[in-house]
Write a protein that holds these residues in place. Structure first.
Motif, PDB file in Angstrom:
ATOM      1  N   CYS A 158      77.192  35.692  94.045  1.00 54.53           N
ATOM      2  CA  CYS A 158      78.943  35.545  94.076  1.00 54.53           C
ATOM      3  C   CYS A 158      79.864  37.156  94.360  1.00 54.53           C
ATOM      4  CB  CYS A 158      79.830  34.762  93.633  1.00 54.53           C
ATOM      5  SG  CYS A 158      79.167  32.873  93.697  1.00 54.53           S
TER       6      CYS A 158
ATOM      7  N   TRP B 134      81.394  31.886 103.241  1.00 59.49           N
ATOM      8  CA  TRP B 134      82.403  31.146 102.606  1.00 59.49           C
ATOM      9  C   TRP B 134      81.759  30.133 101.855  1.00 59.49           C
ATOM     10  CZ3 TRP B 134      82.441  25.971 102.175  1.00 59.49           C
ATOM     11  CH2 TRP B 134      81.529  25.619 102.959  1.00 59.49           C
TER      12      TRP B 134
ATOM     13  N   LEU C  52      82.501  32.752  98.015  1.00 60.68           N
ATOM     14  CA  LEU C  52      83.800  32.765  97.929  1.00 60.68           C
ATOM     15  C   LEU C  52      84.696  31.461  97.459  1.00 60.68           C
ATOM     16  CD1 LEU C  52      86.117  34.663  99.261  1.00 60.68           C
ATOM     17  CD2 LEU C  52      86.283  33.501 101.111  1.00 60.68           C
ATOM     18  N   VAL C  53      84.007  30.465  98.010  1.00 59.22           N
ATOM     19  CA  VAL C  53      85.040  29.427  97.769  1.00 59.22           C
ATOM     20  C   VAL C  53      84.551  29.250  95.881  1.00 59.22           C
ATOM     21  CG1 VAL C  53      84.138  26.534  97.593  1.00 59.22           C
ATOM     22  CG2 VAL C  53      84.568  27.620  99.528  1.00 59.22           C
TER      23      VAL C  53
ATOM     24  N   VAL D 196      86.520  31.445  93.875  1.00 56.82           N
ATOM     25  CA  VAL D 196      88.225  31.062  94.434  1.00 56.82           C
ATOM     26  C   VAL D 196      88.215  30.513  92.790  1.00 56.82           C
ATOM     27  CG1 VAL D 196      89.821  29.882  95.472  1.00 56.82           C
ATOM     28  CG2 VAL D 196      88.541  31.918  96.470  1.00 56.82           C
TER      29      VAL D 196
ATOM     30  N   GLY E  13      89.452  31.521  89.690  1.00 57.54           N
ATOM     31  CA  GLY E  13      91.320  31.620  90.144  1.00 57.54           C
ATOM     32  C   GLY E  13      91.708  30.152  88.746  1.00 57.54           C
TER      33      GLY E  13
END
Length: 471
Positions: free
Chosen positions: A109, A248, A251-252, A255, A259
């Protein structure tokens, strides 16, 4: 006995400060100090308990005959357990965040960092990699972040001298980035869980000083580099499986990990539960996502073949053991009452939280930044803002209430001051081992630049706090 416990603590400070010379691990020293401190404390437990907890001890006895065994039970269940709980909450929080960054790193990542720093321009390379370090360390663990960035830099830059300069900038970015959030540095986590600061107020005041403490020395360090770096771009690394995650998917995961950590302060404010529980929740969700995106692996046993898991795990374990030793050791010393005596002397003779901050920053550059930070935090309790008016100098005492100036000054000064000398922080020690860097080289080329950035940032923090007091 109080004197003996204090002497043992000071001897621990000395051994921690000279660990780079004696090659004695800091974690071992901290654990020994905390163990001996509590053994001596409980051996003379009756004197300490009757001096500081007499009323509570009598309630605990509830008519039973006092004895040596009863004192030990009281200390174990009502005094030691309190410090153990505070320490465990911080260590569990760090365990969760370190595991999060390990999962993200193992799944590639952070591979986009190598793509974004793909340049031969020294200025662009330094600012890009230190910006990533600054941002990531503010959200995750600064030690693991620094180690990861140093590894990326080491694999790209071929010149050892260039690696030394860039490595120093990375270590500084990790320490300054970690100091302006309550989740980026163990000292900030300790202040947050202790109720000394709130997440939003802490970051609002320390963001600009932290940026200045990072930008000023980094600019001065970058001037020691040639215009073009001696770089070589390594091939994409093999992760021990035949399935690379798509962009992707990475990225998930990023996040979910980053996040989720951003949501922890909100989780704490809503539930009032320990922040470590929110971090563990984020880790559990990220773990599930990790299992889902890697479900097509032919041989899941190969998942353990990573680029640097053993180095990271060993460093993380040492860091957590060191924090356990320091925090429990500070608890034993605090229960003797010596910190109250010292704080009263400082209040009467010094009476200036900014002087405390400068001294703490200088000491953290000599001893160890977390050790000095915890000493400063243990020196004063968090005062009730509603009772400030009863003090003869309410303006001075307001620095020790929740979100008071003292806590911000200590957090900022120990984090940046701990970067003045490389051996005073774990990220600097990692750089020393990785690049075989000498202390004399660091002091000659980096210390004065970091000192300038620290003092300019401290001046900005002074203006922020005084401006808000006027408002």
């Amino acid at each position: 006995m109080t004197l003996i416990i204090v002497i043992i603590l000071l001897m621990g400070y000395f051994l921690i400060a000279t660990g780079h010379l004696t090659n004695i691990n800091k974690a071992a020293i901290a654990m020994f100090v905390c163990t001996v401190g509590w053994i001596l404390y409980i051996s003379y437990g009756t004197d300490f308990v009757m001096g500081r907890h007499q009323h509570e001890y009598m309630e605990f006895l509830d008519g039973r005959q006092p004895s040596s065994a009863m004192v030990k039970y009281y200390i174990s269940d009502h005094i030691f357990l309190k410090y153990l709980g505070n320490t465990a909450s911080i260590v569990l929080f760090l365990l969760a965040t370190m595991s999060i960054i390990e999962i993200l790193n193992n799944n590639g990542c952070f591979d986009f960092i190598s793509e974004w720093v793909r340049t031969r321009s020294s200025r662009r390379f330094v600012w890009t990699i230190t910006l990533f370090t600054f941002v990531i360390s503010a959200n995750l663990d600064n030690l693991t972040t620094a180690t990861m960035m140093l590894t990326i830099m080491h694999n790209i830059v071929q010149s050892r001298r260039q690696r030394l300069v860039i490595g120093c900038a990375i270590v500084l970015a990790a320490n300054t980035g970690g100091c302006f959030t309550v989740i980026g540095d163990p000292a900030g986590v300790a202040l947050w869980t202790n109720g000394a600061v709130t997440a939003s107020n802490f970051s609002a005041y320390l963001f600009l000083p932290a940026v200045i403490a990072w930008v000023v020395p980094t600019y001065l360090l970058s001037r020691n580099l040639p215009d073009r770096l001696d770089v070589e771009w390594p091939a994409a690394r093999y992760r021990g499986d035949d399935t690379n995650l798509s962009r992707w998917q990475r990225l998930v995961m990023l996040v979910v990990g980053i996040g989720g950590l951003w949501f922890i302060p909100t989780f704490h404010n809503i539930t009032k539960l320990g922040p470590f529980l929110g971090a563990l929740c984020v880790l559990s969700v990220l773990w599930v996502v990790d299992e889902v995106v890697n479900r097509k692996l032919i041989n899941s046993g190969r998942m353990i073949q990573r680029r640097m898991p053993q180095a990271l795990q060993y460093g993380n374990i040492q860091s957590m053991l060191f924090i356990i030793g320091i925090m429990l050791g500070m608890g034993a010393v605090s229960e003797t009452g010596i910190f109250s005596i010292i704080s009263e002397w400082l209040d009467y003779n010094v009476h200036n939280v900014w002087i405390y901050g400068v001294v703490a920053g200088l000491l953290s550059g000599i001893v160890d930044m977390f050790t000095i930070a915890m000493t400063g935090i243990s020196m004063y309790p968090v005062l009730d803002s509603g009772n400030i008016a009863i003090w003869s100098d309410a303006a001075y005492m307001s620095g020790f209430v929740a979100n008071g100036a003292y806590w911000k000054i200590i957090a900022y000064s120990t984090a940046v001051g701990g970067s003045l000398v490389c051996f005073a922080n774990v990220s600097g020690l990692a750089l020393m081992k990785m690049e075989s860097m000498r202390i004399g080289w660091y002091v000659k080329h980096c210390t004065s630049k970091i000192l300038l950035g620290w003092l300019v940032g401290l001046a900005v923090l002074w203006m922020e706090i005084n401006f808000m007091n006027i408002m």
